[in-house]
Write a protein that holds these residues in place. Structure first.
Motif, PDB file in Angstrom:
ATOM      1  N   UNK A 156      61.933  33.563 -12.297  1.00  0.00           N
ATOM      2  CA  UNK A 156      62.155  32.180 -13.141  1.00  0.00           C
ATOM      3  C   UNK A 156      62.473  31.463 -12.656  1.00  0.00           C
ATOM      4  N   UNK A 157      62.788  30.727 -11.667  1.00  0.00           N
ATOM      5  CA  UNK A 157      62.353  29.754 -11.191  1.00  0.00           C
ATOM      6  C   UNK A 157      60.761  29.708  -9.780  1.00  0.00           C
ATOM      7  N   UNK A 158      60.588  30.111  -9.841  1.00  0.00           N
ATOM      8  CA  UNK A 158      59.391  30.487  -8.790  1.00  0.00           C
ATOM      9  C   UNK A 158      58.379  30.547  -9.588  1.00  0.00           C
ATOM     10  N   UNK A 159      58.232  30.853 -11.068  1.00  0.00           N
ATOM     11  CA  UNK A 159      57.284  30.869 -12.069  1.00  0.00           C
ATOM     12  C   UNK A 159      57.326  28.777 -12.166  1.00  0.00           C
ATOM     13  N   UNK A 160      58.189  28.587 -12.804  1.00  0.00           N
ATOM     14  CA  UNK A 160      58.609  27.101 -13.401  1.00  0.00           C
ATOM     15  C   UNK A 160      58.223  25.984 -11.983  1.00  0.00           C
ATOM     16  N   UNK A 161      58.137  26.335 -10.463  1.00  0.00           N
ATOM     17  CA  UNK A 161      57.568  25.641  -9.951  1.00  0.00           C
ATOM     18  C   UNK A 161      56.332  25.815  -9.622  1.00  0.00           C
ATOM     19  N   UNK A 162      55.767  27.143  -9.982  1.00  0.00           N
ATOM     20  CA  UNK A 162      54.084  27.017  -9.574  1.00  0.00           C
ATOM     21  C   UNK A 162      54.057  25.945 -10.453  1.00  0.00           C
ATOM     22  N   UNK A 163      54.155  26.639 -12.270  1.00  0.00           N
ATOM     23  CA  UNK A 163      53.706  25.762 -12.872  1.00  0.00           C
ATOM     24  C   UNK A 163      53.900  24.506 -12.754  1.00  0.00           C
ATOM     25  N   UNK A 164      54.738  24.300 -11.750  1.00  0.00           N
ATOM     26  CA  UNK A 164      55.019  22.072 -12.250  1.00  0.00           C
ATOM     27  C   UNK A 164      54.276  21.878 -11.047  1.00  0.00           C
ATOM     28  N   UNK A 165      53.813  22.504  -9.826  1.00  0.00           N
ATOM     29  CA  UNK A 165      52.630  22.493  -8.779  1.00  0.00           C
ATOM     30  C   UNK A 165      51.115  22.908  -8.760  1.00  0.00           C
ATOM     31  N   UNK A 166      50.872  22.931 -10.519  1.00  0.00           N
ATOM     32  CA  UNK A 166      49.222  23.239 -10.801  1.00  0.00           C
ATOM     33  C   UNK A 166      48.841  24.333 -10.664  1.00  0.00           C
ATOM     34  N   UNK A 167      50.153  25.511 -10.448  1.00  0.00           N
ATOM     35  CA  UNK A 167      49.193  26.621 -10.888  1.00  0.00           C
ATOM     36  C   UNK A 167      49.367  27.641 -11.106  1.00  0.00           C
ATOM     37  N   UNK A 168      48.701  28.825 -12.183  1.00  0.00           N
ATOM     38  CA  UNK A 168      48.495  29.465 -13.100  1.00  0.00           C
ATOM     39  C   UNK A 168      48.516  30.668 -12.911  1.00  0.00           C
ATOM     40  N   UNK A 169      48.278  30.991 -11.392  1.00  0.00           N
ATOM     41  CA  UNK A 169      47.996  32.641 -11.025  1.00  0.00           C
ATOM     42  C   UNK A 169      48.328  32.853  -9.462  1.00  0.00           C
ATOM     43  N   UNK A 170      49.355  34.117  -9.845  1.00  0.00           N
ATOM     44  CA  UNK A 170      49.620  34.589  -8.172  1.00  0.00           C
ATOM     45  C   UNK A 170      49.337  36.160  -7.507  1.00  0.00           C
ATOM     46  N   UNK A 171      49.357  35.957  -6.555  1.00  0.00           N
ATOM     47  CA  UNK A 171      49.328  36.644  -5.930  1.00  0.00           C
ATOM     48  C   UNK A 171      50.432  37.914  -5.702  1.00  0.00           C
ATOM     49  N   UNK A 172      51.575  37.858  -6.601  1.00  0.00           N
ATOM     50  CA  UNK A 172      52.617  38.144  -6.939  1.00  0.00           C
ATOM     51  C   UNK A 172      53.189  39.217  -7.420  1.00  0.00           C
ATOM     52  N   UNK A 173      53.932  39.894  -7.213  1.00  0.00           N
ATOM     53  CA  UNK A 173      54.881  40.264  -6.244  1.00  0.00           C
ATOM     54  C   UNK A 173      54.042  41.945  -5.645  1.00  0.00           C
ATOM     55  N   UNK A 174      54.711  41.606  -3.919  1.00  0.00           N
ATOM     56  CA  UNK A 174      53.798  42.616  -3.105  1.00  0.00           C
ATOM     57  C   UNK A 174      54.227  44.147  -3.648  1.00  0.00           C
ATOM     58  N   UNK A 175      53.934  45.719  -3.413  1.00  0.00           N
ATOM     59  CA  UNK A 175      54.997  46.230  -4.080  1.00  0.00           C
ATOM     60  C   UNK A 175      53.925  47.838  -3.122  1.00  0.00           C
ATOM     61  N   UNK A 176      53.974  47.291  -1.770  1.00  0.00           N
ATOM     62  CA  UNK A 176      53.280  48.553  -1.078  1.00  0.00           C
ATOM     63  C   UNK A 176      55.187  48.942  -1.018  1.00  0.00           C
ATOM     64  N   UNK A 177      54.577  49.682  -0.284  1.00  0.00           N
ATOM     65  CA  UNK A 177      55.981  50.586   0.319  1.00  0.00           C
ATOM     66  C   UNK A 177      55.931  51.108   1.522  1.00  0.00           C
ATOM     67  N   UNK A 178      57.407  50.606   1.836  1.00  0.00           N
ATOM     68  CA  UNK A 178      57.710  51.330   2.861  1.00  0.00           C
ATOM     69  C   UNK A 178      57.992  52.356   3.946  1.00  0.00           C
ATOM     70  N   UNK A 179      56.739  52.786   4.142  1.00  0.00           N
ATOM     71  CA  UNK A 179      56.252  53.770   4.901  1.00  0.00           C
ATOM     72  C   UNK A 179      57.134  54.312   6.615  1.00  0.00           C
ATOM     73  N   UNK A 180      57.426  53.025   7.048  1.00  0.00           N
ATOM     74  CA  UNK A 180      57.296  52.689   8.453  1.00  0.00           C
ATOM     75  C   UNK A 180      58.536  51.539   8.721  1.00  0.00           C
ATOM     76  N   UNK A 181      59.642  51.416   9.468  1.00  0.00           N
ATOM     77  CA  UNK A 181      60.288  50.151   9.278  1.00  0.00           C
ATOM     78  C   UNK A 181      59.270  49.014  10.266  1.00  0.00           C
ATOM     79  N   UNK A 182      58.569  49.706  11.052  1.00  0.00           N
ATOM     80  CA  UNK A 182      57.032  48.808  11.953  1.00  0.00           C
ATOM     81  C   UNK A 182      56.695  47.783  11.651  1.00  0.00           C
ATOM     82  N   UNK A 183      56.530  47.963  10.068  1.00  0.00           N
ATOM     83  CA  UNK A 183      55.068  47.814   9.249  1.00  0.00           C
ATOM     84  C   UNK A 183      55.572  46.022   9.566  1.00  0.00           C
ATOM     85  N   UNK A 184      54.818  45.500   9.883  1.00  0.00           N
ATOM     86  CA  UNK A 184      54.787  43.808  10.113  1.00  0.00           C
ATOM     87  C   UNK A 184      55.501  43.394   8.683  1.00  0.00           C
TER      88      UNK A 184
END
Length: 757
Positions: A156-184
């Motif tokens: 909710x906070x991130x969405x409000x701050x996006x709208x206040x910043x002039x943003x209405x489209x975002x590349x989130x959430x990231x839901x790729x699976x953690x298959x191995x802990x070394x993944x950057x």
């Protein structure tokens, strides 16, 4: 012409060149901030889905082919690359990315920003008054909280701050699976487990779209390796794809009605994800009913306009590279696809933009709502709830934490990261925040009110660090990583591709990327070994985004706390945990192996890799491997007892839901939060299945001596397996195991059985 005139002419020419360069730099720095709001008076009122469809069709019918193609990419290459390059390289900021729009038809552009832990691109707040945005702990830390309600509030906070910043489209959430802990990029996601990942991602999407920020879930699909992400071909069988790597996407897309999907860079079974009709059309649209729009991952996510258009990729981001007007017109002329196909792709995007752009906003979004006191309090709460206490003394009778609050003590804070502003990756998940409280600052500020002396030691001299640790009353050893060691890989694509082709690193490693070792950096390993037996009141605080190999020192230190990259208030949250103002309640969102060889095969540099059916706790369960710390594990300053596991309906059909209750009691002396976990077991399955899978959880608060009856529920359809021959999900009619407890470890679980008939 004499030499003086030549020099004078060269001087004037140089001034002109410098003036032109300065002009373009300034124009890029002071880029146009487009108004993304619709002038609603110029559009009819939308009351139904049919109204929205009709308006979208009318607008498209009034577009020329060139105007339709204009809806299919972000910005032109020249405009976009200059703005991005100059802002990123010279001013260390990320500009807004603008998409589509049609001034003649009163359709504004829409503006993109990333946001896994806060608004990424924010022109005025990052380079104007320097205030910055609210920076939250990384997603993995929030996954460790297992707190769905808090994740909803965070977005909710991130969405409000996006709208206040002039943003209405975002590349989130990231839901790729953690298959191995070394993944950057592990820090950008929530878990190794599809269920926990999906539940958290669903909260993020709902909160974003509540404020009319279009959410783009990413990266679809199988993007769990970083250094080779532009070229790697991920081989996966159909069951593994469906049961392991897609369920969390499906949940966000169907239950969250997500507006958009971002395809991944990698290939899937030989085909680039941005060209993958099976993923983008057959599964995403035809099976799952997705009706939003698909974009590629930026810059290197498209390869062939015809293949991507036929596969169902609506918009090329962030610049027009392959979706060129001449290319698309020629493809239509050659019969590769028709203009109707272009209409279909534009329809998906424009309808989604209209849906959110013409909707009633729940509030106004003035600049003053960015980084408020309430938002900052929330980021501290998130940091506190995500920290995981793995070890607290050599045995149950010798707890190290919480530290004593007595006066006149000496507190040693030791480590090269102890006083470093360290919030994690600086790639697409990076933020610009007004301040960051480091571990040392938080501990020093806390002890100031106690009248204690806090000594900072950057561990440059191990002998001096050892002497300090021996003489101190309390020792906090801060180890881990920064954006240099892990995160989005910011090496040039040609170097990365060459490294993948050769199967090894070439040249110097750039910032971020996959970790090539699960051990801490040598200087941290040496520091821990030097201090291991110096003080009984010593805690190792780990800063990072995923699991590490602790085998060399796990048994040698009294206490271990995972603090993650804990956001702008992390140092204050850490102090509150260490001194018992806050009872640790985080639980591991992944398993930690005793040795690196227990994990699935992983290499940062490869052109091909196979993703198997098992990883994380499912792999350890199946192979009967005891982990160093199991999935779902985390200690507290109190004790919780589980009893009276009751199944309300022990016989159910595949259309029913299993209803369960369990009594949880705080049997200790301090209040705390506990995460109750429910797993379903498949020992009687006729096919190869995991020993157990997480299928529900709840987080509760308990006062000392208090008991609560916790109710949990699992739909029978969520116990299904995917039959690739039948191309269908099937619920087996058999006896199942039910496990409920405080972690995935056998000794932490109550067990019962039920039947699906």
């Amino acid at each position: 012409m004499n030499i003086k005139k030549i020099l004078k002419w060269l001087g004037y020419s140089l001034l002109v060149v410098l003036a032109v360069i300065s002009f373009f730099i300034y124009r890029a720095y002071d880029y146009t901030v487009h108004n993304v709001a619709f002038d609603k008076e110029k559009f009819p009122e939308i009351n139904t889905e049919q109204d929205l469809d009709k308006l979208t069709h009318e607008l498209i019918s009034n577009m020329t082919l060139d105007e339709k193609i204009d809806q299919m990419y972000g910005q032109t290459m020249g405009e976009g690359i200059a703005t991005l390059g100059i802002n990123h390289l010279l001013f260390d900021r990320l500009p807004h990315f603008y998409v589509a729009g049609n001034e003649r038809l009163n359709i504004p552009r829409f503006a993109f920003s990333d946001g896994p832990r806060g608004v990424k691109s924010n022109k005025e707040r990052t380079m104007g008054d320097k205030k910055g945005v609210t920076s939250f702990p990384i997603s993995m830390s929030r996954g460790a909280s297992w707190d769905l309600e808090m994740e909803s509030r965070i977005y909710e906070v991130i969405a409000k701050e996006m709208r206040a910043s002039g943003v209405n489209y975002t590349g989130t959430p990231t839901v790729n699976l953690l298959r191995h802990p070394a993944w950057g990029r592990a820090q950008e996601v929530y878990s190794e487990d599809p269920w926990l990942m999906g539940e958290m991602g669903l909260q993020a999407t709902r909160s974003l779209q509540k404020h009319n920020v279009m959410s783009s879930v990413k990266h679809f699909a199988l993007n769990s390796i970083e250094n080779s992400r532009f070229v790697v071909d991920v081989e996966v069988d159909e069951r593994t794809l469906r049961e392991v790597y897609l369920p969390h996407f499906k949940k966000v897309i169907q239950d969250g009605n997500v507006a958009s999907v971002m395809s991944s860079y990698n290939k899937v079974n030989g085909i680039y994800a941005g060209n993958h009709k099976y993923l983008l059309t057959d599964i995403l649209r035809n099976e799952w009913g997705f009706d939003g729009f698909v974009i590629n991952d930026f810059m290197y996510g498209t390869h062939d306009a015809v293949a991507s258009i036929n596969a169902g990729l609506n918009v090329e981001m962030p610049f027009q590279q392959h979706y060129q007007h001449d290319t698309i017109k020629q493809a239509i002329s050659d019969g590769e696809f028709s203009e109707t196909r272009i209409d279909e792709l534009v329809f998906d995007t424009l309808k989604t933009q209209l849906k959110y752009g013409l909707a009633q906003d729940p509030m106004e979004y003035p600049d003053a709502i960015i980084a408020t006191a309430d938002s900052i309090a929330l980021t501290k709460e998130a940091a506190e709830k995500g920290m995981v206490l793995l070890k607290n003394g050599y045995d149950k009778n010798t707890n190290v934490l919480p530290f004593s609050k007595s006066a006149h003590q000496t507190v040693a804070v030791i480590g090269r990261l102890a006083d470093v502003r360290n919030t994690g990756d600086k790639g697409s998940s990076g933020t610009f925040e007004p301040y960051v409280i480091t571990p040392y600052q938080g501990i020093a500020d806390y002890n100031k009110k106690l009248g204690n002396k806090v000594v900072l030691d950057n561990a440059a001299d191990l002998n001096a660090s050892k002497a300090l640790a021996k003489s101190a009353d309390q020792v906090v050893v801060v180890v881990g990583y920064t954006y240099v060691d892990e995160g989005e890989f910011l090496l040039a694509s040609d170097e990365a591709n060459e490294a993948a082709r050769l199967g090894k690193r070439t040249g110097e490693k750039a910032d971020g990327g996959d970790r090539e070792s699960l051990k801490l950096l040598p200087e941290d390993e040496a520091l821990i070994q030097a201090l291991a037996n110096t003080n009984e009141n010593l805690v190792v605080v780990y800063v990072g985004g995923s699991g590490i190999d602790m085998s060399a020192w796990n048994e040698k230190v009294p206490a271990i706390l995972f603090s993650w990259y804990s956001g702008m208030e992390g140092g204050n949250a850490l102090a509150n945990i260490l001194y018992g103002d806050v009872n640790p309640s985080g639980k591991l969102p992944f398993s930690i192996a005793k040795q690196a060889s227990d994990y699935p095969y992983f290499t940062p540099y490869t052109e091909k890799i196979t993703y198997g059916y098992y990883h994380g706790y499912t792999l350890f369960d199946k192979k009967d491997i005891e982990p160093a710390y199991p999935f779902g594990f985390g200690l507290s300053y109190t004790n919780y007892d589980y009893s009276n596991l009751i199944i309300a309906n022990s016989e159910l059909t595949e259309n029913d839901s299993l209803r369960v209750s369990v009594t949880v009691t705080n049997s200790g002396k301090v209040a705390g939060d506990e995460v109750i976990q429910l797993y379903i077991g498949f020992a009687n399955s006729a096919v190869d299945r995991p020993v157990k899978l997480l299928r529900d959880f709840a987080r509760i608060s308990l006062e000392p001596g208090q008991s609560k009856v916790v109710e949990l529920e699992v739909a029978a359809k969520d116990m299904a397996w995917y039959n690739p021959q039948a191309k269908a999900w099937q619920v087996e009619k058999m006896n199942y195991e039910l496990y409920v407890g405080s972690s995935s470890a056998d000794q932490d679980l109550l067990e019962s059985q039920f039947t699906v008939q």
